[in-house]
Design a protein around this motif. Sequence first.
Motif, PDB file in Angstrom:
ATOM      1  N   LEU A 250      -7.532  -5.937   7.268  1.00  0.00           N
ATOM      2  CA  LEU A 250      -7.486  -5.395   5.908  1.00  0.00           C
ATOM      3  C   LEU A 250      -8.522  -6.052   5.007  1.00  0.00           C
ATOM      4  CD1 LEU A 250      -3.628  -5.058   5.503  1.00  0.00           C
ATOM      5  CD2 LEU A 250      -5.280  -3.179   5.363  1.00  0.00           C
ATOM      6  N   ASP A 251      -8.709  -7.353   5.148  1.00  0.00           N
ATOM      7  CA  ASP A 251      -9.722  -8.053   4.349  1.00  0.00           C
ATOM      8  C   ASP A 251     -11.126  -7.549   4.681  1.00  0.00           C
ATOM      9  OD1 ASP A 251      -7.766  -9.572   3.108  1.00  0.00           O
ATOM     10  OD2 ASP A 251      -8.108 -11.350   4.360  1.00  0.00           O
TER      11      ASP A 251
ATOM     12  N   GLU B 197       1.811  -3.758   8.450  1.00  0.00           N
ATOM     13  CA  GLU B 197       1.679  -4.539   7.215  1.00  0.00           C
ATOM     14  C   GLU B 197       1.677  -6.017   7.577  1.00  0.00           C
ATOM     15  OE1 GLU B 197       4.680  -5.842   3.690  1.00  0.00           O
ATOM     16  OE2 GLU B 197       4.602  -3.695   4.102  1.00  0.00           O
ATOM     17  N   PRO B 198       0.668  -6.777   7.138  1.00  0.00           N
ATOM     18  CA  PRO B 198       0.666  -8.202   7.468  1.00  0.00           C
ATOM     19  C   PRO B 198       1.838  -8.909   6.807  1.00  0.00           C
ATOM     20  CG  PRO B 198      -1.088  -7.711   5.898  1.00  0.00           C
ATOM     21  CD  PRO B 198      -0.461  -6.404   6.286  1.00  0.00           C
ATOM     22  N   ASP B 199       2.462  -9.792   7.575  1.00  0.00           N
ATOM     23  CA  ASP B 199       3.563 -10.594   7.049  1.00  0.00           C
ATOM     24  C   ASP B 199       3.006 -11.911   6.525  1.00  0.00           C
ATOM     25  OD1 ASP B 199       6.224 -11.298   6.504  1.00  0.00           O
ATOM     26  OD2 ASP B 199       6.451 -12.250   8.453  1.00  0.00           O
TER      27      ASP B 199
ATOM     28  N   ALA C  56      -3.977  -8.791   8.682  1.00  0.00           N
ATOM     29  CA  ALA C  56      -4.469  -9.319   7.398  1.00  0.00           C
ATOM     30  C   ALA C  56      -5.993  -9.451   7.441  1.00  0.00           C
ATOM     31  CB  ALA C  56      -3.821 -10.661   7.094  1.00  0.00           C
TER      32      ALA C  56
ATOM     33  N   PRO D 152      -7.541  -0.694   4.062  1.00  0.00           N
ATOM     34  CA  PRO D 152      -6.480   0.063   4.712  1.00  0.00           C
ATOM     35  C   PRO D 152      -7.013   1.311   5.405  1.00  0.00           C
ATOM     36  CG  PRO D 152      -6.388   0.359   2.329  1.00  0.00           C
ATOM     37  CD  PRO D 152      -7.456  -0.660   2.603  1.00  0.00           C
TER      38      PRO D 152
ATOM     39  N   ALA E  37      -3.224   0.439   9.274  1.00  0.00           N
ATOM     40  CA  ALA E  37      -3.126  -0.836   8.561  1.00  0.00           C
ATOM     41  C   ALA E  37      -2.908  -0.570   7.079  1.00  0.00           C
ATOM     42  CB  ALA E  37      -4.397  -1.662   8.775  1.00  0.00           C
ATOM     43  N   THR E  38      -1.963  -1.294   6.504  1.00  0.00           N
ATOM     44  CA  THR E  38      -1.635  -1.113   5.099  1.00  0.00           C
ATOM     45  C   THR E  38      -1.115  -2.417   4.520  1.00  0.00           C
ATOM     46  OG1 THR E  38      -0.274   0.135   3.519  1.00  0.00           O
ATOM     47  CG2 THR E  38       0.718  -0.308   5.664  1.00  0.00           C
ATOM     48  N   ARG E  39      -1.239  -2.562   3.232  1.00  0.00           N
ATOM     49  CA  ARG E  39      -0.665  -3.734   2.570  1.00  0.00           C
ATOM     50  C   ARG E  39       0.768  -3.467   2.119  1.00  0.00           C
ATOM     51  NH1 ARG E  39      -4.709  -7.239   2.475  1.00  0.00           N
ATOM     52  NH2 ARG E  39      -6.822  -6.519   2.107  1.00  0.00           N
ATOM     53  N   ASP E  40       1.213  -2.191   2.175  1.00  0.00           N
ATOM     54  CA  ASP E  40       2.554  -1.838   1.724  1.00  0.00           C
ATOM     55  C   ASP E  40       3.142  -0.754   2.629  1.00  0.00           C
ATOM     56  OD1 ASP E  40       4.873  -1.119   0.374  1.00  0.00           O
ATOM     57  OD2 ASP E  40       3.907  -0.997  -1.590  1.00  0.00           O
TER      58      ASP E  40
END
Length: 132
Positions: free
Chosen positions: A65-66, A54-56, A62, A70, A9-12
């Motif tokens: 990740l919250d 990566e969450p869209d 998402a 990550p 899991a990643t934001r980027d």
Amino acid sequence: MRFDHVGVATRDATALADLFGGLLDAPVAHEETFDDMRIVFLELDGGGYFELLEPDTGGTIADYLDREGPGIHHVALAVDDLPGALDHALDHARDLGIDLVDEESRPGAWGHEVAFCHPRSTGGVLVEFVEH
């Protein structure tokens, strides 16, 4: 069963694909947007993949990740590419007393059928069965 991939899991996903692509000499094998996620698969030499999630827009990644930040989200094991193999894997897990997230297989990324075992029954690891 055999190792298929590790989901991260990643934001980027772009930045992480660049990092792991360079570090592991792992080219991008597949990209798609699926189920509120951008997914990038990096092919590892010798077999297997890094799956970058990566969450869209919202969704489970998402939320993950919250909650967790990550990092490694799940480990995926490939079942035989035979009719009923994924159902057999789920039945076997049930017989062992493993709680399932998915009672039946469902469509997953890259056109594969998937099902998940709950981490409370697998030592804290979210385990995915994937049928190619």
